[in-house]
Design a protein around this motif. Structure first.
Motif, PDB file in Angstrom:
ATOM      1  N   TRP A   1     -38.732 -14.481  -1.234  1.00 57.18           N
ATOM      2  CA  TRP A   1     -40.092 -14.995  -1.399  1.00 57.18           C
ATOM      3  C   TRP A   1     -40.183 -16.509  -1.348  1.00 57.18           C
ATOM      4  O   TRP A   1     -41.193 -17.060  -0.888  1.00 57.18           O
ATOM      5  N   ASN A   2     -39.177 -17.231  -1.800  1.00 59.42           N
ATOM      6  CA  ASN A   2     -39.233 -18.691  -1.720  1.00 59.42           C
ATOM      7  C   ASN A   2     -39.295 -19.154  -0.266  1.00 59.42           C
ATOM      8  O   ASN A   2     -40.036 -20.079   0.078  1.00 59.42           O
ATOM      9  N   GLU A   3     -38.512 -18.505   0.582  1.00 64.33           N
ATOM     10  CA  GLU A   3     -38.520 -18.870   2.000  1.00 64.33           C
ATOM     11  C   GLU A   3     -39.853 -18.496   2.665  1.00 64.33           C
ATOM     12  O   GLU A   3     -40.359 -19.227   3.517  1.00 64.33           O
TER      13      GLU A   3
ATOM     14  N   ASP B   1     -42.721 -18.432   1.144  1.00 66.96           N
ATOM     15  CA  ASP B   1     -43.645 -19.469   0.681  1.00 66.96           C
ATOM     16  C   ASP B   1     -43.510 -20.748   1.493  1.00 66.96           C
ATOM     17  O   ASP B   1     -44.505 -21.425   1.784  1.00 66.96           O
ATOM     18  N   ALA B   2     -42.302 -21.083   1.873  1.00 70.01           N
ATOM     19  CA  ALA B   2     -42.069 -22.333   2.600  1.00 70.01           C
ATOM     20  C   ALA B   2     -42.564 -22.253   4.039  1.00 70.01           C
ATOM     21  O   ALA B   2     -43.072 -23.244   4.585  1.00 70.01           O
TER      22      ALA B   2
ATOM     23  N   ALA C   1     -45.372 -12.827  -1.896  1.00 66.26           N
ATOM     24  CA  ALA C   1     -44.608 -13.970  -2.408  1.00 66.26           C
ATOM     25  C   ALA C   1     -45.362 -14.657  -3.543  1.00 66.26           C
ATOM     26  O   ALA C   1     -44.766 -15.060  -4.554  1.00 66.26           O
ATOM     27  N   ARG C   2     -46.657 -14.773  -3.383  1.00 70.96           N
ATOM     28  CA  ARG C   2     -47.452 -15.403  -4.438  1.00 70.96           C
ATOM     29  C   ARG C   2     -47.485 -14.547  -5.699  1.00 70.96           C
ATOM     30  O   ARG C   2     -47.434 -15.058  -6.823  1.00 70.96           O
TER      31      ARG C   2
ATOM     32  N   ARG D   1     -44.506 -15.026  -7.899  1.00 71.74           N
ATOM     33  CA  ARG D   1     -44.550 -16.189  -8.800  1.00 71.74           C
ATOM     34  C   ARG D   1     -45.807 -16.150  -9.671  1.00 71.74           C
ATOM     35  O   ARG D   1     -46.277 -17.184 -10.150  1.00 71.74           O
TER      36      ARG D   1
END
Length: 645
Positions: A107-109, A111-112, A131-132, A135
């Motif tokens: 998910w961090n990727e 988001d990026a 992804a949101r 978090r």
């Protein structure tokens, strides 16, 4: 040969070497594509080595990166995206990468990368929403609430978002049933069970009864009725009534009358709305009355629009006005509903208010913009022609990397990829750039891109590009021989094929005039065309001969009315006759109330196209209202050619 004779030996040699370079590069690219499809990385690498600076090298590199994706090393991928940032090929690769990351919950990727997409597709957007959620960004749920009644077939990545929405207890059982009703209305029975799984176990309908209500609706109503009177039993009865209405609204109305005392207001009113919707699509005179029995049940956009159409055929201008005014703002802002609301206000004596609405869409180069102009007393003419692209503007268009890639795809008969690349390249272009790109397409005889590109201009226009008339040496004599209006013939061809000679529809229609195999064979036999085979249907002269002959025959069988004939050309003469009313009907109302959305849009565009072609050909205004005229009442007369396909 004549072209070569004009070149110096040096220029001729350069032209031939460039042609050979393009040919070799094209072959290398096609080899790369085939290697990718076969999963042969070694062959793909060899082909890439032969491509050099070919226009399609980025696509071959994209193939390699997609095959490397499972290795998990994003370095080369990021380098590619940086080099081609903003291009269509980078957009597609980034979307594929986000899908790959999303399936692995990276998910961090996600988001990026997601914010760098320019036009994300729904499934990719849902990976971003996942992804949101990961978090704990709860604003995702508010977005999902807005999609609850519209995204009826969510892509797989979207389903966890709806799961989270229900788990958050933001959705009541009423909301779950409302979504299932919309899916029944949209004929998505397979998704109804998925939605009803969100109900508490104690309120879930029996799976077998649900299946019977959706697949054997009449038998279900006779045997089960409203079941034991529970919410599930009542809703399934309403579902079954809606399913019966799709084939026979009157029988469905009889069943609802029989059961209405056992249904609550919500279920009964929704069932009436479904009967009314199907009746409106079948032009049944009871439709407006059945809509009235639906009370204040929330209507889908489709149901609201068909309520207006039913009222138009019944000349119930008050219902037209009230229904459009109750539409969501975005729907009511469409040209058709602005126009018909203006007409309804005129009918109620509120002329100045109606004219104010016509002013909103007057000047738009479309069916309802044309009609609004005429309501205001304006003539329909193409605007002044913009100055031709300069040499520098032409050079910029030729050198645009995306357009060069699109032309390479066209050259290799990869039309789907070419159109996507071309359209993407137009993003952000101003009018001068668009006109130069349209001119480039015209000079390459890519007629559809010339038309569609010129269609995008906002202030400077060239309607000779928007309404191109190629193949004039074939089309105009053929139209004259059949005693047809050449502006109408060109208007129909523009809509049928955009002048792509080898165009083929998903139902098998072919050529400039998109002839179905059976139709082409019938017309060829009718006119005694010897040695005809379907292989000849894409030949320009043969296609135009058969197509214009068919247009004449259709006209002769349908009151010589171009609106009826246009509808018949798209949907068949039998349907065009069936869609008439029991009394004379305004041509614009006939067009707006055609049940098939494709045919409805088609007829409007053909008729508006004809107005512009006429103005260009004849140098004077034409009238859409005059062309639409009045559609005669339905009759029992046997058509002249009873076997006309």
């Amino acid at each position: 040969m004549k072209f070569h004779a004009r070149l110096t030996p040096l220029a001729l040699g350069l032209a031939l070497s460039l042609s050979a370079f393009a040919q070799n590069g094209d072959m290398a690219f096609l080899t790369a594509r085939d290697a990718f499809r076969a999963g042969n990385l070694n062959k793909l690498e060899q082909a890439i080595g032969q491509l050099g600076n070919h226009e399609l090298t980025p696509y071959a590199e994209n193939y390699r990166l997609r095959m490397w994706m499972d290795k998990g090393d994003p370095g080369n991928l990021r380098d590619f995206l940086q080099r081609y940032e903003g291009s269509y090929v980078a957009e597609k690769l980034r979307a594929d990468w986000i899908r790959w990351l999303g399936k692995r919950s990276a998910w961090n990727e996600v988001d990026a990368e997601f914010p760098r997409l320019l036009a994300p597709e729904p499934d990719v957007s849902c990976y971003s929403q996942q992804a949101r959620l990961a978090r704990d960004d709860r604003s995702v749920l508010a977005e999902a609430e807005k999609q609850w009644l519209t995204m009826l077939e969510p892509p797989e990545p979207c389903r966890p978002i709806f799961d989270a929405l229900v788990a958050s207890q933001k959705m009541s059982t009423d909301d779950v049933w409302a979504r299932a009703r919309r899916q029944v209305e949209a004929n998505r029975p397979g998704w109804v069970r998925t939605t009803l799984n969100y109900l508490p176990d104690s309120q879930m309908p029996d799976n077998r009864q649900l299946d019977n209500a959706l697949s054997s609706a009449m038998g279900y109503l006779i045997k089960q009725g409203t079941g034991n009177g529970s919410r599930a039993g009542r809703e399934l009865a309403a579902f079954a009534i809606a399913r019966v209405a799709a084939n026979d609204p009157r029988t469905a109305a009889d069943e609802l009358e029989r059961l209405k005392g056992k249904l609550h207001d919500s279920e009964r009113q929704w069932a009436w709305s479904q009967i009314a919707l199907q009746a409106a699509k079948k032009h049944a005179p009871e439709a407006v009355g059945w809509y009235n029995q639906a009370g204040k049940t929330p209507l889908s956009e489709d149901a609201a629009q068909w309520k207006v159409r039913a009222a138009l055929r019944a000349q119930e201008w008050g219902v037209v006005r009230n229904t459009i005014e109750a539409m969501p703002a975005e729907l009511a802002a469409k040209p058709e509903w602005i126009y018909w609301l203006g007409r309804a206000l005129h009918a109620g004596g509120r002329t100045s208010e109606g004219n104010a609405l016509f002013e909103k869409i007057a000047g738009q180069p479309n069916f309802y913009g044309n009609l609004a102009d005429e309501e205001l007393g304006h003539t329909v003419l193409p605007p002044p022609k913009a100055k031709a692209p300069t040499a520098e503007e032409q050079r910029v268009a030729r050198d645009n990397p995306g357009i060069r890639r699109a032309l390479a795809f066209f050259r290799n008969d990869m039309r789907t990829e070419a159109v996507k690349e071309w359209n993407w390249s137009l993003r952000g272009m101003d009018d001068r750039e668009l006109l130069a790109a349209a001119d480039l397409a015209k000079r390459n005889q890519i007629w559809d891109r010339a038309i569609n590109t010129a269609d995008r201009t906002k202030n400077e226009h060239d309607y000779t590009l928007r309404f191109l008339a190629p193949y004039g040496e074939t089309v105009r004599p053929a139209a004259q021989n059949q005693s047809l209006d050449d502006a109408w013939v060109y208007g129909l061809m523009r809509q049928e094929s955009r002048f792509i000679t080898n165009a083929k529809s998903n139902v098998g229609a072919s050529g400039l005039m998109q002839l179905m195999p059976a139709t082409a064979k019938w017309v060829a036999r009718k006119i005694g065309l010897r040695d005809f085979s379907h292989g000849r249907v894409n030949d320009t002269e043969t296609n135009v001969l058969l197509g214009t002959t068919y247009m004449r025959l259709v006209m002769e069988n349908l009151d010589n009315h171009p609106v009826l004939a246009s509808a018949a050309y798209n949907a068949g003469p039998g349907r065009a006759r069936k869609w008439r009313a029991d009394r004379p009907l305004e041509g614009a109302i006939y067009a707006e109330t055609i049940p098939f959305s494709e045919t409805r849009d088609y007829v409007k565009k053909v008729m508006s196209n004809a107005v512009y072609y006429s103005a260009i050909f004849n140098g004077k205004p034409d009238s859409l209202k005059a062309r639409l005229g009045t559609i005669g009442a339905r009759t029992a007369d046997v058509p002249k050619d009873s076997d006309l396909p």
